[in-house]
Design a protein around this motif. Structure first.
Motif, PDB file in Angstrom:
ATOM      1  N   VAL A 293     -21.446  30.471  47.703  1.00 35.09           N
ATOM      2  CA  VAL A 293     -20.744  29.177  47.694  1.00 35.09           C
ATOM      3  C   VAL A 293     -21.195  28.241  46.560  1.00 35.09           C
ATOM      4  CG1 VAL A 293     -20.312  27.057  49.016  1.00 35.09           C
ATOM      5  CG2 VAL A 293     -20.347  29.266  50.195  1.00 35.09           C
ATOM      6  N   VAL A 294     -22.502  28.105  46.373  1.00 31.51           N
ATOM      7  CA  VAL A 294     -22.985  27.090  45.426  1.00 31.51           C
ATOM      8  C   VAL A 294     -22.726  27.537  43.977  1.00 31.51           C
ATOM      9  CG1 VAL A 294     -24.923  25.620  44.743  1.00 31.51           C
ATOM     10  CG2 VAL A 294     -24.724  26.359  47.118  1.00 31.51           C
ATOM     11  N   PHE A 295     -23.140  28.757  43.650  1.00 38.93           N
ATOM     12  CA  PHE A 295     -22.889  29.288  42.300  1.00 38.93           C
ATOM     13  C   PHE A 295     -22.238  30.666  42.396  1.00 38.93           C
ATOM     14  CE2 PHE A 295     -26.508  26.355  41.466  1.00 38.93           C
ATOM     15  CZ  PHE A 295     -25.902  25.557  40.502  1.00 38.93           C
ATOM     16  N   PRO A 296     -21.020  30.749  42.937  1.00 35.21           N
ATOM     17  CA  PRO A 296     -20.389  32.072  43.121  1.00 35.21           C
ATOM     18  C   PRO A 296     -20.123  32.790  41.799  1.00 35.21           C
ATOM     19  CG  PRO A 296     -18.829  30.315  43.600  1.00 35.21           C
ATOM     20  CD  PRO A 296     -20.150  29.660  43.398  1.00 35.21           C
ATOM     21  N   GLU A 297     -20.047  32.008  40.707  1.00 32.98           N
ATOM     22  CA  GLU A 297     -19.698  32.621  39.417  1.00 32.98           C
ATOM     23  C   GLU A 297     -20.902  33.186  38.673  1.00 32.98           C
ATOM     24  OE1 GLU A 297     -21.104  28.628  38.754  1.00 32.98           O
ATOM     25  OE2 GLU A 297     -19.752  29.472  40.208  1.00 32.98           O
ATOM     26  N   THR A 298     -22.124  32.975  39.173  1.00 32.12           N
ATOM     27  CA  THR A 298     -23.267  33.506  38.432  1.00 32.12           C
ATOM     28  C   THR A 298     -23.308  35.034  38.538  1.00 32.12           C
ATOM     29  OG1 THR A 298     -25.660  33.512  38.106  1.00 32.12           O
ATOM     30  CG2 THR A 298     -24.914  33.205  40.369  1.00 32.12           C
ATOM     31  N   PRO A 299     -23.593  35.724  37.441  1.00 30.76           N
ATOM     32  CA  PRO A 299     -23.670  37.185  37.527  1.00 30.76           C
ATOM     33  C   PRO A 299     -25.034  37.658  38.049  1.00 30.76           C
ATOM     34  CG  PRO A 299     -23.782  36.458  35.227  1.00 30.76           C
ATOM     35  CD  PRO A 299     -23.683  35.217  36.068  1.00 30.76           C
ATOM     36  N   TYR A 300     -25.981  36.732  38.224  1.00 31.69           N
ATOM     37  CA  TYR A 300     -27.352  37.126  38.576  1.00 31.69           C
ATOM     38  C   TYR A 300     -27.646  36.789  40.030  1.00 31.69           C
ATOM     39  CZ  TYR A 300     -27.221  36.755  33.529  1.00 31.69           C
ATOM     40  OH  TYR A 300     -26.841  36.865  32.221  1.00 31.69           O
ATOM     41  N   LYS A 301     -27.168  37.671  40.926  1.00 31.37           N
ATOM     42  CA  LYS A 301     -27.280  37.374  42.358  1.00 31.37           C
ATOM     43  C   LYS A 301     -28.143  38.407  43.067  1.00 31.37           C
ATOM     44  CE  LYS A 301     -22.465  35.916  42.607  1.00 31.37           C
ATOM     45  NZ  LYS A 301     -21.269  35.843  43.417  1.00 31.37           N
ATOM     46  N   PHE A 302     -28.985  37.912  43.971  1.00 28.55           N
ATOM     47  CA  PHE A 302     -29.836  38.813  44.761  1.00 28.55           C
ATOM     48  C   PHE A 302     -29.767  38.420  46.227  1.00 28.55           C
ATOM     49  CE2 PHE A 302     -31.333  38.802  40.498  1.00 28.55           C
ATOM     50  CZ  PHE A 302     -31.575  40.148  40.240  1.00 28.55           C
ATOM     51  N   TYR A 303     -29.881  39.437  47.073  1.00 32.02           N
ATOM     52  CA  TYR A 303     -29.968  39.179  48.511  1.00 32.02           C
ATOM     53  C   TYR A 303     -31.190  39.933  49.009  1.00 32.02           C
ATOM     54  CZ  TYR A 303     -28.694  38.696  53.408  1.00 32.02           C
ATOM     55  OH  TYR A 303     -28.697  38.380  54.750  1.00 32.02           O
ATOM     56  N   LEU A 304     -32.184  39.189  49.485  1.00 33.55           N
ATOM     57  CA  LEU A 304     -33.397  39.822  50.002  1.00 33.55           C
ATOM     58  C   LEU A 304     -33.249  40.038  51.497  1.00 33.55           C
ATOM     59  CD1 LEU A 304     -36.288  37.811  48.277  1.00 33.55           C
ATOM     60  CD2 LEU A 304     -34.909  39.691  47.378  1.00 33.55           C
ATOM     61  N   ASP A 305     -33.685  41.196  51.959  1.00 36.75           N
ATOM     62  CA  ASP A 305     -33.646  41.445  53.395  1.00 36.75           C
ATOM     63  C   ASP A 305     -34.962  42.094  53.824  1.00 36.75           C
ATOM     64  OD1 ASP A 305     -32.598  41.308  55.881  1.00 36.75           O
ATOM     65  OD2 ASP A 305     -30.882  42.616  55.499  1.00 36.75           O
ATOM     66  N   ALA A 306     -35.229  42.071  55.121  1.00 34.87           N
ATOM     67  CA  ALA A 306     -36.386  42.767  55.683  1.00 34.87           C
ATOM     68  C   ALA A 306     -36.099  42.890  57.168  1.00 34.87           C
ATOM     69  CB  ALA A 306     -37.676  41.980  55.461  1.00 34.87           C
ATOM     70  N   SER A 307     -36.731  43.853  57.825  1.00 36.00           N
ATOM     71  CA  SER A 307     -36.459  44.031  59.251  1.00 36.00           C
ATOM     72  C   SER A 307     -36.848  42.767  60.010  1.00 36.00           C
ATOM     73  CB  SER A 307     -37.252  45.224  59.789  1.00 36.00           C
ATOM     74  OG  SER A 307     -38.628  44.887  59.793  1.00 36.00           O
ATOM     75  N   GLU A 308     -36.223  42.571  61.155  1.00 30.94           N
ATOM     76  CA  GLU A 308     -36.517  41.382  61.953  1.00 30.94           C
ATOM     77  C   GLU A 308     -37.995  41.378  62.368  1.00 30.94           C
ATOM     78  OE1 GLU A 308     -33.814  40.663  65.342  1.00 30.94           O
ATOM     79  OE2 GLU A 308     -35.659  40.189  66.426  1.00 30.94           O
ATOM     80  N   LYS A 309     -38.506  42.566  62.694  1.00 29.04           N
ATOM     81  CA  LYS A 309     -39.902  42.678  63.127  1.00 29.04           C
ATOM     82  C   LYS A 309     -40.855  42.223  62.011  1.00 29.04           C
ATOM     83  CE  LYS A 309     -42.938  46.141  65.076  1.00 29.04           C
ATOM     84  NZ  LYS A 309     -43.293  47.470  64.669  1.00 29.04           N
ATOM     85  N   GLU A 310     -40.571  42.688  60.801  1.00 30.30           N
ATOM     86  CA  GLU A 310     -41.412  42.338  59.657  1.00 30.30           C
ATOM     87  C   GLU A 310     -41.331  40.825  59.370  1.00 30.30           C
ATOM     88  OE1 GLU A 310     -43.652  43.806  57.976  1.00 30.30           O
ATOM     89  OE2 GLU A 310     -43.864  42.383  56.303  1.00 30.30           O
ATOM     90  N   ARG A 311     -40.143  40.253  59.476  1.00 29.26           N
ATOM     91  CA  ARG A 311     -39.995  38.816  59.198  1.00 29.26           C
ATOM     92  C   ARG A 311     -40.678  37.967  60.263  1.00 29.26           C
ATOM     93  NH1 ARG A 311     -34.855  37.186  59.304  1.00 29.26           N
ATOM     94  NH2 ARG A 311     -34.015  39.094  60.167  1.00 29.26           N
ATOM     95  N   GLN A 312     -40.589  38.434  61.521  1.00 32.59           N
ATOM     96  CA  GLN A 312     -41.292  37.713  62.595  1.00 32.59           C
ATOM     97  C   GLN A 312     -42.799  37.746  62.312  1.00 32.59           C
ATOM     98  OE1 GLN A 312     -39.588  36.267  65.541  1.00 32.59           O
ATOM     99  NE2 GLN A 312     -41.520  35.194  65.378  1.00 32.59           N
TER     100      GLN A 312
END
Ligand code: DC
Length: 217
Positions: free
Chosen positions: A135-154
């Motif tokens: 939403v904020v910068f949808p046009e940027t070509p440099y996008k990352f999405y970090l994820d981790a298991s729920e257990k690890e994040r807890q």
């Protein structure tokens, strides 16, 4: 005016976005922006003013009168809300408790959008959040999405000494009607469950290089 380059880093709670984004920004010589800090600062200001997310009229009036400004200090964006630097209140229990209620109100999100976009017109950024690439910068070509298991994040939250039920926050962040937490179109997905912070940073820098991003490591 044209935007400077923006690297967007989105992901769920306690995935390590802030630490990773700050390090990536340092490597690139870009400014680091935590959009969550703005959400927290405005939530704190609203609570201080006795506004609830459910009181439509009062919230509208509060948002209409809201003044948000920002400055860069030591490589990072600092937000001033109604002239006040709320940094010491950003992790208050009440803020944590009520922030999801405010951040699902469309008008609340709309008011925060422009101050975030404005930063991209001023300097090159690494901005982290929940909807930066979507939403904020949808046009940027440099996008990352970090994820981790729920257990690890807890586990990561507990190591920070913070009591929070990650599952509840995930549920609220990803099911709200407006700007829900999603993997933005075109984002690199990085599963950090078994990676150290430095490994995640290096992986992002490698991916940026693959995209033709020029900087010295
Ligand atoms: O990143 P954080 O934990 O400081 O974010 C706190 C809350 O703010 C998060 O639960 C949802 C909201 N938020 C948002 O809705 N959109 C963003 N871009 C950043 C934060």
């Amino acid at each position: 005016m044209d935007n400077h380059p923006v690297v967007s880093i989105d992901g769920p709670a306690a995935v390590g976005k802030s630490t990773v984004s700050r390090a990536v920004a340092r490597h690139l010589g870009f400014m680091f922006v935590s959009s969550g800090e703005l959400y927290r600062a405005v939530t704190w200001t609203a609570l201080e003013s006795g506004i609830s997310a459910e009181s439509k009229e009062m919230l509208s009036k509060f948002l209409f009168q809201l003044r948000i400004s920002s400055k860069f200090l030591f490589g990072k964006a600092i937000f001033l809300v109604n002239g006040v630097d709320c940094a010491v209140h950003l992790s208050d229990t009440l803020v944590r408790q009520y922030i999801s209620r405010f951040s699902r109100v469309p008008e609340f999100r709309r008011v925060l959008l422009e101050p975030l976009r404005d930063l991209g017109r001023r300097l090159p950024l690494v901005m982290e959040g929940r909807d930066i690439g979507s939403v904020v910068f949808p046009e940027t070509p440099y996008k990352f999405y970090l994820d981790a298991s729920e257990k690890e994040r807890q586990h990561r939250r507990e190591m920070q000494g913070i009591i929070e039920v990650i599952r509840e926050r995930d549920q609220l962040d990803s099911t709200r009607e407006i700007a829900p937490l999603i993997v933005p179109v075109g984002a690199w997905l990085v599963d950090t469950t078994h990676l150290t912070r430095e490994e995640v940073v290096q992986q992002i820098l490698r991916l940026l290089k693959i995209q033709g991003f020029h900087f010295s490591l």
